[in-house]
Design an enzyme around this catalytic site. Structure first.
Site, mmCIF file in Angstrom:
data_model
loop_
_atom_site.group_PDB
_atom_site.id
_atom_site.type_symbol
_atom_site.label_atom_id
_atom_site.label_comp_id
_atom_site.label_asym_id
_atom_site.label_seq_id
_atom_site.Cartn_x
_atom_site.Cartn_y
_atom_site.Cartn_z
ATOM 1 C CE LYS A 184 41.083 43.342 54.361
ATOM 2 N NZ LYS A 184 39.666 42.969 54.090
ATOM 3 C CD GLU A 259 49.107 34.856 41.637
ATOM 4 O OE1 GLU A 259 48.533 34.769 40.532
ATOM 5 O OE2 GLU A 259 50.224 34.375 41.856
ATOM 6 C CB CYS A 293 40.720 32.794 39.902
ATOM 7 S SG CYS A 293 41.986 31.792 40.699
ATOM 8 C CD GLU A 391 36.770 36.723 37.940
ATOM 9 O OE1 GLU A 391 36.873 37.904 38.341
ATOM 10 O OE2 GLU A 391 37.555 35.832 38.279
HETATM 11 P P1 NDP Z 1 37.917 41.434 45.950
HETATM 12 O O1 NDP Z 1 38.940 41.989 45.030
HETATM 13 O O2 NDP Z 1 36.584 42.066 45.968
HETATM 14 O O3 NDP Z 1 38.457 41.497 47.466
HETATM 15 C C1 NDP Z 1 39.657 40.890 47.868
HETATM 16 C C2 NDP Z 1 40.138 41.540 49.148
HETATM 17 O O4 NDP Z 1 40.576 42.875 48.920
HETATM 18 C C3 NDP Z 1 39.071 41.650 50.218
HETATM 19 O O5 NDP Z 1 39.691 41.409 51.455
HETATM 20 C C4 NDP Z 1 38.619 43.094 50.055
HETATM 21 O O6 NDP Z 1 37.874 43.605 51.123
HETATM 22 C C5 NDP Z 1 39.958 43.749 49.882
HETATM 23 N N1 NDP Z 1 39.942 45.107 49.331
HETATM 24 C C6 NDP Z 1 38.969 45.724 48.610
HETATM 25 N N2 NDP Z 1 39.362 46.977 48.278
HETATM 26 C C7 NDP Z 1 40.602 47.163 48.789
HETATM 27 C C8 NDP Z 1 41.552 48.236 48.765
HETATM 28 N N3 NDP Z 1 41.308 49.372 48.106
HETATM 29 N N4 NDP Z 1 42.728 48.079 49.395
HETATM 30 C C9 NDP Z 1 43.004 46.916 50.022
HETATM 31 N N5 NDP Z 1 42.156 45.864 50.095
HETATM 32 C C10 NDP Z 1 40.978 45.978 49.467
HETATM 33 O O7 NDP Z 1 37.830 39.876 45.622
HETATM 34 P P2 NDP Z 1 36.825 38.788 46.193
HETATM 35 O O8 NDP Z 1 37.088 38.517 47.631
HETATM 36 O O9 NDP Z 1 35.428 39.138 45.770
HETATM 37 O O10 NDP Z 1 37.313 37.474 45.397
HETATM 38 C C11 NDP Z 1 36.937 37.203 44.090
HETATM 39 C C12 NDP Z 1 38.002 37.676 43.102
HETATM 40 O O11 NDP Z 1 39.265 37.105 43.436
HETATM 41 C C13 NDP Z 1 37.714 37.197 41.681
HETATM 42 O O12 NDP Z 1 37.955 38.258 40.783
HETATM 43 C C14 NDP Z 1 38.722 36.079 41.468
HETATM 44 O O13 NDP Z 1 39.076 35.859 40.124
HETATM 45 C C15 NDP Z 1 39.884 36.561 42.270
HETATM 46 N N6 NDP Z 1 40.761 35.440 42.622
HETATM 47 C C16 NDP Z 1 41.952 35.313 41.962
HETATM 48 C C17 NDP Z 1 42.777 34.234 42.225
HETATM 49 C C18 NDP Z 1 44.117 34.090 41.539
HETATM 50 O O14 NDP Z 1 44.933 33.305 42.025
HETATM 51 N N7 NDP Z 1 44.385 34.788 40.451
HETATM 52 C C19 NDP Z 1 42.393 33.196 43.202
HETATM 53 C C20 NDP Z 1 41.137 33.441 43.859
HETATM 54 C C21 NDP Z 1 40.351 34.526 43.566
HETATM 55 P P3 NDP Z 1 36.298 44.048 50.831
HETATM 56 O O15 NDP Z 1 35.579 42.796 50.438
HETATM 57 O O16 NDP Z 1 35.838 44.654 52.119
HETATM 58 O O17 NDP Z 1 36.266 45.028 49.710
#
Ligand code: NDP
Length: 486
Positions: A184, A259, A293, A391
């Site tokens: 997803k 992650e 990140c 962040e």
């Molecule tokens: P989000 O956490 O907002 O979203 C990530 C995914 O989760 C999206 O597909 C989102 O959909 C989905 N999602 C949201 N709520 C739920 C739920 N309750 N159950 C299941 N899925 C859900 O992250 P971003 O896309 O905004 O990315 C940025 C973040 O990712 C930053 O915090 C960054 O640090 C982190 N990141 C971490 C990395 C690592 O390796 N540690 C690498 C890259 C990024 P929707 O947008 O519709 O809510």
């Protein structure tokens, strides 16, 4: 199907979303790139059920077969790089340089790496010819061997910054180990992921082994995490969403790889090579407009070099060309959405209101369309400033002064995150001493280069579990002991 409509992959069929479809917007031009399908929760359940049905046969396939399919997918993906580069570029807003170096080719590399990974021994390495031996039991000597078993159906939920690379980094090791997957992607930029799904299908993965569903986290994401057919959730994204997923998955003992967010400290000691330190921080500042990140966006500068560090970063900010990501000399492109831009702008204002000194940026660049934030530098911040603690995920660097090593370590450890910190010093003993005191999963010493074979993951609220190289394979497996008399 119109050329700009995309399809999900469920149980080997390419399907439209039952809820409908929605527009994907180019973050630079604000034009519509294409329509993404929006899955109903019934479709998400069907994808998870297809993955569960396919698991038994797939988990028993020979590693050679899994390796061959992953290699074939890598070949097909490479053939379609010319088509994928503009698509990924348009939906993410990434600059040409980022798209051509990281967004697409890295994906091919990851599939190849895990095609090799499928051939890594599933037993725990022991001296040749030996088995792991238990203590004497009442019935006599018992021998044992530990094997890695696939977990089952893995839900792979990914963030928006590197859509297909994030997907490859999860499905590569998961499939190599014999799991089946439901992907997803993030709703902002799921189009290339749907193409990637089709490529996996064309590569010959049996129906149900790879499934792709698109839609919002609130609908599709939550339905997937809660599905009884899902055995493991591999999530990359923000800490609040990771926590919410962990709570739901924990109820059913689903395995978790999380992650999450980061707020990388870049600790610059007085004896550091300042040119290296500043250029490393600047490249991370600008890379993908700070939407990464691991970036050292929280600079801790020792008092004796503080002015030089701030001055160097200020000078560099003026040279970071912001603008159209398609122009070859653009360094900083747009953020992914207006929502993300507004969030970054609000946190800059909070940082200023809490005493941060605006040294560069802070305003919207004068560009007609798109979700831009100028590279921004906030200096003189106290460690408890919200701009230091939270962040941004945008092109913003904050600077905090420190006097000695202990203060540097304490300040570096003072956020809830612990993903990736950096130490800049000429003193190797100090670098190692400081690194070991940092409560973080990864420490770069005088470099921001990654080693993708090293374990990668977070301490504290930056996540649970490790991937990277062989550690990625282990993350998608359960250890099983097989014991026999003798
Ligand atoms: P989000 O956490 O907002 O979203 C990530 C995914 O989760 C999206 O597909 C989102 O959909 C989905 N999602 C949201 N709520 C739920 C739920 N309750 N159950 C299941 N899925 C859900 O992250 P971003 O896309 O905004 O990315 C940025 C973040 O990712 C930053 O915090 C960054 O640090 C982190 N990141 C971490 C990395 C690592 O390796 N540690 C690498 C890259 C990024 P929707 O947008 O519709 O809510």
């Amino acid at each position: 199907m119109a050329a700009n409509e995309f399809r999900m992959l469920i149980g080997g069929d390419l399907v439209a979303g039952e809820v409908g479809s929605y527009d994907i917007v180019n973050p630079s031009t604000e034009h519509v790139v294409g329509q993404a399908p929006e899955a109903s929760s019934a479709q998400v359940q069907a994808a998870a059920a297809a993955a569960a049905d396919a698991f038994g046969a797939w988990s028993r396939t020979k590693p050679e077969y899994r390796a061959e399919l992953l290699s074939r997918a890598a070949d097909l993906l490479r053939e379609r790089v010319p088509e994928l580069v503009p698509l990924v570029q348009a939906e993410t807003g990434a600059t040409q340089r980022v798209t051509e170096t990281m967004q697409v080719p890295t994906c091919v590399d990851r599939l190849r790496r895990y095609a090799r990974g499928a051939m890594e021994p599933a037993t725990i390495p022991l001296p040749p010819g030996e088995t792991m031996t238990t203590a004497l039991a009442p019935g006599g000597l018992m021998s044992a061997i530990a094997v890695r078993q696939p977990v089952g159906v893995v839900a792979c939920i990914t963030p928006y910054n590197f859509p297909i690379v994030n997907m490859a980094g999860k499905i590569g090791p998961a499939l190599a180990m014999g799991n089946t997957v439901v992907v997803k992607p993030a709703p902002q930029d799921p189009l290339a992921v749907t193409v990637f799904g089709q490529i996996m299908h064309e590569a010959g993965f049996p129906p149900g082994v790879v499934n792709v569903v698109t839609g919002s986290g609130a609908e599709a994401g939550q339905a997937l995490v809660a599905s009884a057919d899902v055995d493991m959730v591999s999530f990359t994204g923000s800490t609040p969403v990771g926590r919410a997923i962990g709570e739901v998955a924990g109820r059913d003992m689903k395995r978790l790889l999380l992650e999450l967010g980061g707020k990388g400290a870049g600790i610059v000691f007085e004896d550091a090579d300042l040119k290296t330190a500043i250029s490393t921080i600047v490249s991370a500042w600008a890379f993908h407009s700070g939407q990464i990140c691991t970036a050292p966006t929280r600079v801790l500068a020792q008092r004796g070099v503080y002015d030089q560090v701030v001055g160097g970063l200020q000078l560099a900010a003026g040279h970071l060309k912001v603008g159209d990501p398609l122009e070859a000399d653009t360094i900083v492109g747009p953020l992914v959405s207006a929502v993300q831009r507004d969030r970054v702008e609000a946190l800059i204002q909070t940082g200023i209101s809490q005493g941060g000194e605006l040294v560069a940026g802070g305003q919207r660049p004068d560009i007609e369309t798109g979700f831009y934030v100028a590279p921004t530098l906030l200096a003189g911040c106290k460690p408890d400033n919200a701009a230091v603690q939270q962040e941004f995920f945008g092109p913003v660097v904050v600077v905090v002064a420190f006097d000695d090593e202990d203060e540097a370590v304490a300040t570096a450890n003072s956020t809830e995150f612990g993903l990736y910190d950096y130490v800049f010093t000429a003193d190797t003993s100090r670098a190692m001493r400081v690194a070991k005191q940092l409560r973080t999963g990864n420490v770069g010493i005088n470099t921001a280069q990654r080693n993708h074979e090293a374990p990668f993951g977070g301490f504290k609220m930056s996540g649970v579990g490790r991937d990277g190289g062989s550690f990625g394979l282990h993350a998608y497996s359960e250890l099983q002991s097989i014991i026999w008399p003798g």
